[in-house]
Design a protein around this motif. Structure first.
Motif, PDB file in Angstrom:
ATOM      1  N   SER A 299      -4.073  10.902 -11.307  1.00  0.00           N
ATOM      2  CA  SER A 299      -3.989  10.508  -9.832  1.00  0.00           C
ATOM      3  C   SER A 299      -5.393  10.308  -9.517  1.00  0.00           C
ATOM      4  CB  SER A 299      -3.461  11.426  -9.165  1.00  0.00           C
ATOM      5  OG  SER A 299      -4.015  12.699  -9.117  1.00  0.00           O
ATOM      6  N   PHE A 300      -6.323  10.750 -10.261  1.00  0.00           N
ATOM      7  CA  PHE A 300      -8.167  10.635  -9.990  1.00  0.00           C
ATOM      8  C   PHE A 300      -8.328   9.104  -9.827  1.00  0.00           C
ATOM      9  CE2 PHE A 300     -12.287   9.545 -11.084  1.00  0.00           C
ATOM     10  CZ  PHE A 300     -12.931  10.774 -10.218  1.00  0.00           C
ATOM     11  N   ILE A 301      -7.725   8.018 -10.533  1.00  0.00           N
ATOM     12  CA  ILE A 301      -8.074   6.663 -10.362  1.00  0.00           C
ATOM     13  C   ILE A 301      -7.712   6.382  -9.222  1.00  0.00           C
ATOM     14  CG2 ILE A 301      -7.748   4.497 -11.371  1.00  0.00           C
ATOM     15  CD1 ILE A 301      -7.261   5.677 -14.238  1.00  0.00           C
ATOM     16  N   ILE A 302      -6.579   6.845  -8.658  1.00  0.00           N
ATOM     17  CA  ILE A 302      -6.001   6.221  -7.499  1.00  0.00           C
ATOM     18  C   ILE A 302      -6.793   6.723  -6.167  1.00  0.00           C
ATOM     19  CG2 ILE A 302      -3.887   6.332  -5.791  1.00  0.00           C
ATOM     20  CD1 ILE A 302      -2.179   6.224  -8.338  1.00  0.00           C
TER      21      ILE A 302
ATOM     22  N   ASP B   9       2.955   3.814  -6.768  1.00  0.00           N
ATOM     23  CA  ASP B   9       2.171   4.820  -5.947  1.00  0.00           C
ATOM     24  C   ASP B   9       0.855   4.472  -5.850  1.00  0.00           C
ATOM     25  OD1 ASP B   9       4.270   6.709  -6.059  1.00  0.00           O
ATOM     26  OD2 ASP B   9       4.039   7.075  -8.083  1.00  0.00           O
ATOM     27  N   GLY B  10       0.220   3.640  -6.718  1.00  0.00           N
ATOM     28  CA  GLY B  10      -1.274   3.235  -6.678  1.00  0.00           C
ATOM     29  C   GLY B  10      -1.367   2.189  -5.200  1.00  0.00           C
ATOM     30  N   PHE B  11      -0.502   1.207  -5.262  1.00  0.00           N
ATOM     31  CA  PHE B  11      -0.549   0.232  -4.288  1.00  0.00           C
ATOM     32  C   PHE B  11      -0.320   0.690  -3.207  1.00  0.00           C
ATOM     33  CE2 PHE B  11       0.154  -3.096  -7.766  1.00  0.00           C
ATOM     34  CZ  PHE B  11      -0.677  -3.867  -7.522  1.00  0.00           C
TER      35      PHE B  11
ATOM     36  N   ILE C 180      -0.333   8.557   8.364  1.00  0.00           N
ATOM     37  CA  ILE C 180       0.020   9.925   7.856  1.00  0.00           C
ATOM     38  C   ILE C 180       1.011   9.991   7.046  1.00  0.00           C
ATOM     39  CG2 ILE C 180       0.531  12.446   8.615  1.00  0.00           C
ATOM     40  CD1 ILE C 180      -1.438  11.900  10.870  1.00  0.00           C
ATOM     41  N   LEU C 181       2.246   9.413   7.635  1.00  0.00           N
ATOM     42  CA  LEU C 181       3.561   9.283   6.898  1.00  0.00           C
ATOM     43  C   LEU C 181       3.374   8.822   5.685  1.00  0.00           C
ATOM     44  CD1 LEU C 181       6.053   8.463   9.719  1.00  0.00           C
ATOM     45  CD2 LEU C 181       6.173  10.390   8.410  1.00  0.00           C
ATOM     46  N   PHE C 182       2.903   7.485   5.429  1.00  0.00           N
ATOM     47  CA  PHE C 182       2.541   6.957   4.116  1.00  0.00           C
ATOM     48  C   PHE C 182       1.689   7.813   3.195  1.00  0.00           C
ATOM     49  CE2 PHE C 182       4.117   3.247   6.444  1.00  0.00           C
ATOM     50  CZ  PHE C 182       5.209   2.934   6.068  1.00  0.00           C
ATOM     51  N   TYR C 183       0.804   8.535   3.938  1.00  0.00           N
ATOM     52  CA  TYR C 183      -0.062   9.161   3.044  1.00  0.00           C
ATOM     53  C   TYR C 183       0.603  10.632   2.451  1.00  0.00           C
ATOM     54  CZ  TYR C 183      -3.939  12.395   1.852  1.00  0.00           C
ATOM     55  OH  TYR C 183      -4.898  13.513   1.295  1.00  0.00           O
ATOM     56  N   VAL C 184       1.197  11.144   3.051  1.00  0.00           N
ATOM     57  CA  VAL C 184       2.079  12.030   2.760  1.00  0.00           C
ATOM     58  C   VAL C 184       3.305  11.892   1.733  1.00  0.00           C
ATOM     59  CG1 VAL C 184       3.893  14.231   3.274  1.00  0.00           C
ATOM     60  CG2 VAL C 184       1.632  13.579   4.840  1.00  0.00           C
ATOM     61  N   THR C 185       3.776  10.670   1.960  1.00  0.00           N
ATOM     62  CA  THR C 185       4.960  10.296   1.153  1.00  0.00           C
ATOM     63  C   THR C 185       4.439   9.965  -0.310  1.00  0.00           C
ATOM     64  OG1 THR C 185       6.004   9.226   2.863  1.00  0.00           O
ATOM     65  CG2 THR C 185       6.609   8.496   0.657  1.00  0.00           C
ATOM     66  N   SER C 186       3.026   9.377  -0.246  1.00  0.00           N
ATOM     67  CA  SER C 186       2.440   8.938  -1.571  1.00  0.00           C
ATOM     68  C   SER C 186       1.947  10.111  -2.312  1.00  0.00           C
ATOM     69  CB  SER C 186       1.188   8.105  -1.511  1.00  0.00           C
ATOM     70  OG  SER C 186       0.233   7.965  -2.621  1.00  0.00           O
ATOM     71  N   LEU C 187       1.471  11.256  -1.521  1.00  0.00           N
ATOM     72  CA  LEU C 187       1.234  12.507  -2.434  1.00  0.00           C
ATOM     73  C   LEU C 187       2.622  13.413  -2.886  1.00  0.00           C
ATOM     74  CD1 LEU C 187      -1.311  14.353  -0.171  1.00  0.00           C
ATOM     75  CD2 LEU C 187      -1.543  13.376  -2.612  1.00  0.00           C
ATOM     76  N   PHE C 188       3.671  13.111  -2.063  1.00  0.00           N
ATOM     77  CA  PHE C 188       4.833  13.753  -2.222  1.00  0.00           C
ATOM     78  C   PHE C 188       5.441  13.165  -3.671  1.00  0.00           C
ATOM     79  CE2 PHE C 188       9.435  14.227  -2.313  1.00  0.00           C
ATOM     80  CZ  PHE C 188       9.544  15.842  -2.195  1.00  0.00           C
ATOM     81  N   SER C 189       5.396  11.869  -3.682  1.00  0.00           N
ATOM     82  CA  SER C 189       5.891  10.957  -4.889  1.00  0.00           C
ATOM     83  C   SER C 189       5.086  11.416  -6.202  1.00  0.00           C
ATOM     84  CB  SER C 189       5.805   9.553  -4.494  1.00  0.00           C
ATOM     85  OG  SER C 189       6.357   8.986  -3.293  1.00  0.00           O
ATOM     86  N   ILE C 190       3.833  11.755  -6.052  1.00  0.00           N
ATOM     87  CA  ILE C 190       3.095  12.030  -7.211  1.00  0.00           C
ATOM     88  C   ILE C 190       3.397  13.467  -7.688  1.00  0.00           C
ATOM     89  CG2 ILE C 190       0.906  12.244  -8.303  1.00  0.00           C
ATOM     90  CD1 ILE C 190      -0.263  10.126  -6.447  1.00  0.00           C
TER      91      ILE C 190
ATOM     92  N   ARG D 244       6.261  14.822  -7.002  1.00  0.00           N
ATOM     93  CA  ARG D 244       7.536  14.855  -7.489  1.00  0.00           C
ATOM     94  C   ARG D 244       7.713  14.362  -8.942  1.00  0.00           C
ATOM     95  NH1 ARG D 244      12.478  11.591  -4.547  1.00  0.00           N
ATOM     96  NH2 ARG D 244      14.201  12.978  -5.421  1.00  0.00           N
ATOM     97  N   GLY D 245       6.715  13.544  -9.395  1.00  0.00           N
ATOM     98  CA  GLY D 245       6.810  13.012 -10.762  1.00  0.00           C
ATOM     99  C   GLY D 245       5.804  14.089 -11.512  1.00  0.00           C
ATOM    100  N   SER D 246       5.354  15.049 -11.205  1.00  0.00           N
ATOM    101  CA  SER D 246       4.839  15.922 -12.064  1.00  0.00           C
ATOM    102  C   SER D 246       3.255  15.617 -12.064  1.00  0.00           C
ATOM    103  CB  SER D 246       5.547  16.490 -13.294  1.00  0.00           C
ATOM    104  OG  SER D 246       6.875  17.221 -13.036  1.00  0.00           O
ATOM    105  N   GLY D 247       3.026  14.784 -11.275  1.00  0.00           N
ATOM    106  CA  GLY D 247       1.464  14.372 -11.323  1.00  0.00           C
ATOM    107  C   GLY D 247       1.404  12.824 -11.901  1.00  0.00           C
ATOM    108  N   LYS D 248       2.487  12.311 -12.614  1.00  0.00           N
ATOM    109  CA  LYS D 248       2.270  11.055 -13.066  1.00  0.00           C
ATOM    110  C   LYS D 248       2.450  10.128 -11.985  1.00  0.00           C
ATOM    111  CE  LYS D 248       4.798  12.698 -17.252  1.00  0.00           C
ATOM    112  NZ  LYS D 248       5.969  12.512 -18.213  1.00  0.00           N
ATOM    113  N   THR D 249       1.750   9.055 -11.943  1.00  0.00           N
ATOM    114  CA  THR D 249       1.404   8.108 -10.794  1.00  0.00           C
ATOM    115  C   THR D 249       1.987   6.710 -11.365  1.00  0.00           C
ATOM    116  OG1 THR D 249      -0.892   7.743 -11.593  1.00  0.00           O
ATOM    117  CG2 THR D 249      -0.360   9.325  -9.854  1.00  0.00           C
ATOM    118  N   GLY D 250       2.721   6.274 -10.834  1.00  0.00           N
ATOM    119  CA  GLY D 250       3.026   4.619 -11.259  1.00  0.00           C
ATOM    120  C   GLY D 250       2.443   3.711 -10.512  1.00  0.00           C
ATOM    121  N   ILE D 251       2.696   2.320 -10.891  1.00  0.00           N
ATOM    122  CA  ILE D 251       1.814   1.283 -10.179  1.00  0.00           C
ATOM    123  C   ILE D 251       2.358   1.122  -8.778  1.00  0.00           C
ATOM    124  CG2 ILE D 251       1.595  -1.288 -10.254  1.00  0.00           C
ATOM    125  CD1 ILE D 251       2.429  -1.056 -13.224  1.00  0.00           C
TER     126      ILE D 251
END
Length: 401
Positions: free
Chosen positions: A243-246, A192-194, A171-181, A183-190
């Protein structure tokens, strides 16, 4: 004596760490290296102090002492804004349980320790935007999970408390991943995907290894729906579809895994065909991005293999009449797949020419195969081949016209 040797080791390590911290103001690379060397000296001294020749510390005190040393490295990295230094500190924190042998003796204590490390990493990643720290922390958790599941550390089963702690990690890593995206205004980096992909794999291996075969597919399906909800949440807030691809891809993979665990044979083929086509259409409808849709369209390769299994079954029914009882089910699958590929062709005809041509080719191929197989199933001899060629030739001519 033993105490004096250990004391000298600690004094030498602390001196190097202090000197490295001060020297980093003038030379961050040299100072950081000296700081890390001092920390390694302290960790090695603590490790040796636990050996039978010294036997000064118990495992838990040694773990705390080593961990506080890595915390000093993390604070130094934060003070001088040096991400590589933080990564080194996290790696050292990750190997501490192996040095103190707590990863095999007390899995609950190991999870608590990793939880403390993870919380510290998440805080540091939050204030510095060093996302790779999150990926590294998750990788460490996955390594210890694999060691536990494989039996390398002893018993492979976990208690209820340990299951709860393992779920908290996910749950922690899931929420962190969502928050990172977000925070980047929806832009996802490599990274975040990993993180999202590795977190799904982490959950998947624990579910499969610890749950019954009856319950595991249901939990995996629920997990896939959680990823779908996460994707829609990000999309609604940011209105960015990347973020759809991820999350969409991971959700599809989890749902497919659950289906493949729960079903088999013709039912599995039907579900995979519909899911592959639905994912492709849904991607184009939501994103309007041709490149993203083309990537998702590769999913349709998987159900295509299963459809060809049905074609092989029809061929066997021709050679062995005793198999003709259920042949209509395979014909139904081929017919449904043909209709779906032609529907994809119609959907992409004016949007994505490449995908429309591929779908059309797949549909025509299945029609040709179906006509050939059905006529040979109903009629014996060379007359079936001649009639098949005639029907296929006329049909292709009319379709082309």
């Amino acid at each position: 004596g033993p105490q004096g040797k250990v004391a000298i080791g600690f004094m030498f390590g602390v001196t190097l760490m202090l000197f490295g911290f001060k020297y980093a103001k003038k030379n961050i690379v040299g100072g950081g290296a000296i700081h890390v060397i001092g920390a390694i000296v302290i960790i090695i001294t603590t490790y040796l102090a636990r050996q039978p020749a010294y036997n000064l510390f118990d495992p838990y005190f040694a773990t705390i002492l080593m961990f506080l040393t890595t915390v000093c490295i993390a604070l130094t990295a934060y003070a001088y804004d040096r991400a590589p230094l933080a990564h080194v500190g996290l790696l050292l924190a990750g190997i501490i349980p192996m040095l103190t042998n707590t990863e095999s003796n007390d899995f609950t204590g190991l999870l608590i320790y990793l939880g403390i490390v993870t919380l510290g990493v998440l805080w540091l990643a939050l204030v510095t935007k060093w996302r790779t720290l999150v990926l590294l922390a998750l990788s460490i958790v996955c390594v210890y999970s694999l060691l536990k599941i494989s039996g390398a550390t002893g018993v492979t089963t976990v208690s209820f408390t340990e299951c709860y702690l393992l779920a908290v990690f996910g749950i922690l890593f899931y929420v962190t991943s969502l928050f990172s995206i977000l925070r980047g205004s929806g832009k996802t980096g490599i990274v975040d995907g990993f993180v999202a992909l590795l977190n799904a794999g982490y959950a998947l291996m624990w579910i499969i290894s610890q749950m019954s075969h009856e319950l595991a597919p249901l939990v995996i399906a629920v997990l896939g729906l959680v990823y779908v909800v996460g994707f829609f949440f990000v999309y609604k807030v940011t209105d960015v579809y990347t973020s759809f691809i991820i999350y969409g891809g991971i959700a599809f993979g989890l749902l497919t895994t659950a289906i493949m665990m729960e079903t088999s044979g013709r039912t599995l083929t039907l579900l995979l065909v519909m899911m592959g086509a639905g994912a492709t259409v849904f991607t184009q409808y939501l994103s309007k991005d041709k490149d993203v849709t083309k990537i998702v369209a590769f999913i349709n390769i998987l159900p295509a293999f299963y459809v060809f299994n049905s074609i092989i079954a029809i061929q066997r029914a021709i050679d062995f009449p005793t198999f003709r009882v259920d042949v209509w089910k395979d014909l139904l699958i081929v017919g449904l797949a043909t209709a779906i590929y032609f529907s994809l062709y119609a959907f992409f005809a004016e949007k994505i020419k490449e995908l429309s041509y591929v779908s059309l080719g797949a549909g025509v191929l299945l029609v040709v195969i179906s006509v050939w197989e059905v006529l040979h199933l109903m009629i014996d001899g060379i007359f079936a081949t001649a009639l098949s060629l005639l029907v296929i030739g006329v049909g292709l001519t009319l379709f082309t016209y």
